[in-house]
Design a protein around this motif. Sequence first.
Motif, PDB file in Angstrom:
ATOM      1  N   ALA A  96       0.854  -1.186   0.000  1.00 30.00           N
ATOM      2  CA  ALA A  96       0.000   0.000   0.000  1.00 30.00           C
ATOM      3  C   ALA A  96       0.884   1.227   0.000  1.00 30.00           C
ATOM      4  N   ASN A  97       0.491   2.194  -0.808  1.00 31.51           N
ATOM      5  CA  ASN A  97       1.181   3.479  -0.875  1.00 31.51           C
ATOM      6  C   ASN A  97       0.318   4.485  -0.118  1.00 31.51           C
ATOM      7  N   GLY A  98       0.743   4.852   1.074  1.00 28.83           N
ATOM      8  CA  GLY A  98      -0.099   5.705   1.896  1.00 28.83           C
ATOM      9  C   GLY A  98       0.711   6.658   2.758  1.00 28.83           C
ATOM     10  N   ARG A  99       0.003   7.410   3.584  1.00 24.24           N
ATOM     11  CA  ARG A  99       0.673   8.339   4.489  1.00 24.24           C
ATOM     12  C   ARG A  99       0.009   8.330   5.850  1.00 24.24           C
ATOM     13  N   ARG A 100       0.791   8.690   6.845  1.00 23.91           N
ATOM     14  CA  ARG A 100       0.348   8.602   8.238  1.00 23.91           C
ATOM     15  C   ARG A 100      -0.381   9.855   8.702  1.00 23.91           C
ATOM     16  N   GLY A 101      -0.199  10.959   7.976  1.00 28.07           N
ATOM     17  CA  GLY A 101      -0.855  12.199   8.337  1.00 28.07           C
ATOM     18  C   GLY A 101      -0.972  13.086   7.116  1.00 28.07           C
ATOM     19  N   ALA A 102      -1.751  14.147   7.232  1.00 31.69           N
ATOM     20  CA  ALA A 102      -2.000  15.016   6.089  1.00 31.69           C
ATOM     21  C   ALA A 102      -0.723  15.683   5.580  1.00 31.69           C
ATOM     22  N   TYR A 103       0.234  15.848   6.459  1.00 30.34           N
ATOM     23  CA  TYR A 103       1.459  16.545   6.072  1.00 30.34           C
ATOM     24  C   TYR A 103       2.655  15.609   5.984  1.00 30.34           C
ATOM     25  N   ASN A 104       2.386  14.328   6.066  1.00 36.06           N
ATOM     26  CA  ASN A 104       3.453  13.344   5.945  1.00 36.06           C
ATOM     27  C   ASN A 104       3.675  12.971   4.483  1.00 36.06           C
ATOM     28  N   ASN A 105       4.874  12.502   4.193  1.00 34.58           N
ATOM     29  CA  ASN A 105       5.164  11.987   2.859  1.00 34.58           C
ATOM     30  C   ASN A 105       4.508  10.618   2.680  1.00 34.58           C
ATOM     31  N   TYR A 106       4.272  10.273   1.424  1.00 35.54           N
ATOM     32  CA  TYR A 106       3.764   8.941   1.137  1.00 35.54           C
ATOM     33  C   TYR A 106       4.866   7.910   1.382  1.00 35.54           C
ATOM     34  N   GLU A 107       4.448   6.776   1.899  1.00 32.30           N
ATOM     35  CA  GLU A 107       5.348   5.659   2.148  1.00 32.30           C
ATOM     36  C   GLU A 107       4.815   4.424   1.436  1.00 32.30           C
ATOM     37  N   LEU A 108       5.687   3.453   1.238  1.00 30.07           N
ATOM     38  CA  LEU A 108       5.273   2.177   0.656  1.00 30.07           C
ATOM     39  C   LEU A 108       5.361   1.120   1.744  1.00 30.07           C
ATOM     40  N   TRP A 109       4.212   0.559   2.081  1.00 25.68           N
ATOM     41  CA  TRP A 109       4.151  -0.456   3.130  1.00 25.68           C
ATOM     42  C   TRP A 109       3.948  -1.828   2.489  1.00 25.68           C
ATOM     43  N   TRP A 110       4.631  -2.827   3.048  1.00 29.38           N
ATOM     44  CA  TRP A 110       4.537  -4.191   2.529  1.00 29.38           C
ATOM     45  C   TRP A 110       4.027  -5.130   3.608  1.00 29.38           C
ATOM     46  N   GLY A 111       3.265  -6.104   3.185  1.00 24.00           N
ATOM     47  CA  GLY A 111       2.850  -7.164   4.079  1.00 24.00           C
ATOM     48  C   GLY A 111       3.755  -8.371   3.916  1.00 24.00           C
ATOM     49  N   ARG A 112       3.618  -9.312   4.830  1.00 23.33           N
ATOM     50  CA  ARG A 112       4.331 -10.578   4.689  1.00 23.33           C
ATOM     51  C   ARG A 112       3.655 -11.390   3.602  1.00 23.33           C
ATOM     52  N   GLY A 113       4.401 -12.271   2.994  1.00 24.97           N
ATOM     53  CA  GLY A 113       3.852 -13.068   1.916  1.00 24.97           C
ATOM     54  C   GLY A 113       2.908 -14.144   2.409  1.00 24.97           C
ATOM     55  N   THR A 114       1.984 -14.502   1.532  1.00 19.15           N
ATOM     56  CA  THR A 114       1.133 -15.665   1.768  1.00 19.15           C
ATOM     57  C   THR A 114       1.353 -16.603   0.586  1.00 19.15           C
ATOM     58  N   LEU A 115       1.578 -17.869   0.906  1.00 18.76           N
ATOM     59  CA  LEU A 115       1.990 -18.821  -0.122  1.00 18.76           C
ATOM     60  C   LEU A 115       0.790 -19.408  -0.862  1.00 18.76           C
ATOM     61  N   VAL A 116       0.872 -19.363  -2.173  1.00 19.73           N
ATOM     62  CA  VAL A 116      -0.131 -19.987  -3.038  1.00 19.73           C
ATOM     63  C   VAL A 116       0.570 -21.087  -3.822  1.00 19.73           C
ATOM     64  N   THR A 117       0.055 -22.307  -3.678  1.00 16.20           N
ATOM     65  CA  THR A 117       0.617 -23.452  -4.391  1.00 16.20           C
ATOM     66  C   THR A 117      -0.464 -24.058  -5.271  1.00 16.20           C
ATOM     67  N   VAL A 118      -0.185 -24.129  -6.559  1.00 12.92           N
ATOM     68  CA  VAL A 118      -1.138 -24.704  -7.509  1.00 12.92           C
ATOM     69  C   VAL A 118      -0.538 -26.016  -8.012  1.00 12.92           C
ATOM     70  N   SER A 119      -1.147 -27.099  -7.587  1.00 16.96           N
ATOM     71  CA  SER A 119      -0.603 -28.408  -7.906  1.00 16.96           C
ATOM     72  C   SER A 119      -1.673 -29.477  -7.792  1.00 16.96           C
ATOM     73  N   SER A 120      -1.544 -30.500  -8.619  1.00 11.15           N
ATOM     74  CA  SER A 120      -2.477 -31.620  -8.536  1.00 11.15           C
ATOM     75  C   SER A 120      -1.901 -32.727  -7.651  1.00 11.15           C
TER      76      SER A 120
END
Length: 120
Positions: A96-120
């Motif tokens: 997410a590209n967001g900011r903490r306050g009206a006068y703050n700079n935008y930051e890029l926040w990352w979440g931890r990964g979630t694993l997706v496995t596609v297999s038969s």
Amino acid sequence: VQLQAYGGGLVQPGGSLRLSCAASGSIFSINVMGWYRQAPGKQRELVAIVTTGGTTNYADSVKGRFTISRDNAKNTVYLQMNSLKPEDTAAYYCNANGRRGAYNNYELWWGRGTLVTVSS
């Protein structure tokens, strides 16, 4: 600010999964939210992004199969994945590209990964 992703798992080819990612903490506003993925031995790549107004952009490899959406009131982004293929196997990360306050700079926040496995 924390981003928590949910919904990964094991699915058969042709199946579906829905990922969710909620941002929490000191958030004033969020502009763009997105999903990226990283397969073993490969670089992280864009899957899809969505703006506050709902404009979306997708990687060519997922167009027509994946749908990104968001709930602005909940600071949450979703990724509906249909017709999954083995090559979709990866760790999926939200950001997410967001900011903490009206006068703050935008930051890029990352979440931890979630694993997706596609297999038969």
